[in-house]
Design a protein around this motif. Sequence first.
Motif, PDB file in Angstrom:
ATOM      1  N   HIS A  97       0.803  -1.226   0.000  1.00 24.37           N
ATOM      2  CA  HIS A  97       0.000   0.000   0.000  1.00 24.37           C
ATOM      3  C   HIS A  97       0.836   1.277   0.000  1.00 24.37           C
ATOM      4  CE1 HIS A  97      -2.675  -3.157   1.753  1.00 24.37           C
ATOM      5  NE2 HIS A  97      -3.513  -2.635   0.876  1.00 24.37           N
ATOM      6  N   GLU A  98       2.066   1.185  -0.490  1.00 30.65           N
ATOM      7  CA  GLU A  98       2.845   2.410  -0.686  1.00 30.65           C
ATOM      8  C   GLU A  98       2.363   3.134  -1.943  1.00 30.65           C
ATOM      9  OE1 GLU A  98       7.018   1.761  -0.618  1.00 30.65           O
ATOM     10  OE2 GLU A  98       7.028   0.856   1.377  1.00 30.65           O
ATOM     11  N   ILE A  99       1.805   2.377  -2.872  1.00 29.02           N
ATOM     12  CA  ILE A  99       1.181   2.942  -4.062  1.00 29.02           C
ATOM     13  C   ILE A  99      -0.294   2.578  -4.033  1.00 29.02           C
ATOM     14  CG2 ILE A  99       1.095   2.963  -6.591  1.00 29.02           C
ATOM     15  CD1 ILE A  99       4.026   2.223  -6.640  1.00 29.02           C
ATOM     16  N   ILE A 100      -1.152   3.573  -4.107  1.00 31.52           N
ATOM     17  CA  ILE A 100      -2.601   3.367  -4.078  1.00 31.52           C
ATOM     18  C   ILE A 100      -3.170   3.653  -5.461  1.00 31.52           C
ATOM     19  CG2 ILE A 100      -4.782   4.010  -2.997  1.00 31.52           C
ATOM     20  CD1 ILE A 100      -2.805   2.656  -1.099  1.00 31.52           C
ATOM     21  N   TRP A 101      -3.886   2.683  -6.020  1.00 33.08           N
ATOM     22  CA  TRP A 101      -4.437   2.814  -7.360  1.00 33.08           C
ATOM     23  C   TRP A 101      -5.922   3.153  -7.314  1.00 33.08           C
ATOM     24  CZ3 TRP A 101      -1.325   2.347 -11.683  1.00 33.08           C
ATOM     25  CH2 TRP A 101      -0.024   1.876 -11.445  1.00 33.08           C
ATOM     26  N   SER A 102      -6.344   3.951  -8.274  1.00 31.49           N
ATOM     27  CA  SER A 102      -7.756   4.321  -8.412  1.00 31.49           C
ATOM     28  C   SER A 102      -8.235   3.892  -9.801  1.00 31.49           C
ATOM     29  CB  SER A 102      -7.951   5.828  -8.242  1.00 31.49           C
ATOM     30  OG  SER A 102      -7.522   6.245  -6.960  1.00 31.49           O
ATOM     31  N   LYS A 103      -9.459   3.426  -9.854  1.00 36.84           N
ATOM     32  CA  LYS A 103     -10.019   2.938 -11.116  1.00 36.84           C
ATOM     33  C   LYS A 103     -10.609   4.096 -11.910  1.00 36.84           C
ATOM     34  CE  LYS A 103     -12.628  -1.122 -12.635  1.00 36.84           C
ATOM     35  NZ  LYS A 103     -13.454  -2.262 -12.157  1.00 36.84           N
ATOM     36  N   PHE A 104     -10.484   4.045 -13.234  1.00 33.57           N
ATOM     37  CA  PHE A 104     -11.145   5.034 -14.080  1.00 33.57           C
ATOM     38  C   PHE A 104     -11.678   4.364 -15.339  1.00 33.57           C
ATOM     39  CE2 PHE A 104      -6.776   5.101 -15.609  1.00 33.57           C
ATOM     40  CZ  PHE A 104      -6.875   5.305 -16.987  1.00 33.57           C
ATOM     41  N   THR A 105     -12.739   4.919 -15.880  1.00 32.98           N
ATOM     42  CA  THR A 105     -13.439   4.297 -17.006  1.00 32.98           C
ATOM     43  C   THR A 105     -12.926   4.750 -18.361  1.00 32.98           C
ATOM     44  OG1 THR A 105     -15.146   6.014 -16.900  1.00 32.98           O
ATOM     45  CG2 THR A 105     -15.559   3.964 -15.671  1.00 32.98           C
ATOM     46  N   SER A 106     -12.385   5.975 -18.426  1.00 34.76           N
ATOM     47  CA  SER A 106     -11.871   6.480 -19.693  1.00 34.76           C
ATOM     48  C   SER A 106     -10.874   7.591 -19.420  1.00 34.76           C
ATOM     49  CB  SER A 106     -13.013   7.006 -20.570  1.00 34.76           C
ATOM     50  OG  SER A 106     -13.552   8.188 -20.019  1.00 34.76           O
ATOM     51  N   TYR A 107     -10.007   7.833 -20.368  1.00 33.45           N
ATOM     52  CA  TYR A 107      -9.025   8.910 -20.225  1.00 33.45           C
ATOM     53  C   TYR A 107      -9.715  10.259 -20.094  1.00 33.45           C
ATOM     54  CZ  TYR A 107      -4.788  11.627 -21.059  1.00 33.45           C
ATOM     55  OH  TYR A 107      -3.740  12.507 -20.937  1.00 33.45           O
ATOM     56  N   ASP A 108     -10.791  10.417 -20.837  1.00 31.32           N
ATOM     57  CA  ASP A 108     -11.528  11.675 -20.807  1.00 31.32           C
ATOM     58  C   ASP A 108     -12.077  11.976 -19.413  1.00 31.32           C
ATOM     59  OD1 ASP A 108     -12.668  13.959 -22.205  1.00 31.32           O
ATOM     60  OD2 ASP A 108     -14.604  13.000 -21.898  1.00 31.32           O
ATOM     61  N   ALA A 109     -12.422  10.903 -18.660  1.00 33.10           N
ATOM     62  CA  ALA A 109     -13.011  11.076 -17.331  1.00 33.10           C
ATOM     63  C   ALA A 109     -12.005  11.604 -16.308  1.00 33.10           C
ATOM     64  CB  ALA A 109     -13.602   9.751 -16.841  1.00 33.10           C
ATOM     65  N   VAL A 110     -10.701  11.338 -16.535  1.00 34.76           N
ATOM     66  CA  VAL A 110      -9.692  11.756 -15.548  1.00 34.76           C
ATOM     67  C   VAL A 110      -8.786  12.871 -16.069  1.00 34.76           C
ATOM     68  CG1 VAL A 110      -9.655   9.548 -14.353  1.00 34.76           C
ATOM     69  CG2 VAL A 110      -8.115   9.916 -16.295  1.00 34.76           C
ATOM     70  N   LYS A 111      -8.911  13.224 -17.329  1.00 34.07           N
ATOM     71  CA  LYS A 111      -7.996  14.197 -17.941  1.00 34.07           C
ATOM     72  C   LYS A 111      -8.023  15.540 -17.211  1.00 34.07           C
ATOM     73  CE  LYS A 111      -9.094  15.817 -22.014  1.00 34.07           C
ATOM     74  NZ  LYS A 111      -9.318  17.259 -21.732  1.00 34.07           N
TER      75      LYS A 111
END
Length: 254
Positions: A97-111
Amino acid sequence: MEFDRSRLMNNITTLIKEKNIKIGELENSVGISTGYLSKMAKPENESMPGIDLIWKLAEKLGVSVDMLVGGDFSKSNDNLFYLVKFLHELKLETDVHEIIWSKFTSYDAVKDPLDLPEWDDLECNVEEKIVTSNITDRYVSLFDSKRNLKATKENFYAFVDTLHIVLLFKCIETVENEEKVVYELYSATDNGPSNNYIIPLCSTLEKDGAIFFALSDFYECVQRHDKDIQLRESARKAIGDFLNRNNTEELPFN
């Protein structure tokens, strides 16, 4: 995939040579007798190593169990070893847990929320309807733009030291009406010639999928941790204070 004993032993032998490890020291470090690995490598020896030994060898050789068993290091070069080591380190830091990942559905959603650069190839309109519900947009790889790929909603990002933001994509390639999974890893960094730019790190499209086992194993690790319960730092501290409330021992003269 069916277990291939000769592939496993070839991988062990190749990694020992590549990393310049003395075989006797390796055998001693994993608790087996001197000469055991040499005997195991002989074609006429059909005995199977135990999973516990395979796990210890993978740890000492700096690769995942899946990569040690299913990869093919005989075709490797320095760059592949470099990438495998890189993915192994990312996996280790993810597991603790030194690196925490988050899920995303599309590049546009997180850009916009992540202040990422434009990436028009990932924002193409769908050219045809896809039956599978988790397939969204056409995906054009920065590794090979000519491949017939579709993006999925099962992608992840994380903030990683020196790499800024790491993007892990899962997409689908269609070849002769058959679908196969493709994984790609990118870094969105602010240390480039422009304010933000994308660095392609590795893809299972490269070199006939030479990195597939390492990258798919890493993706499965990230996906597994996506199910972990997330705690805010304030909540973790409050729970920790509660759990430790009776741990302070009173001195006899108090």
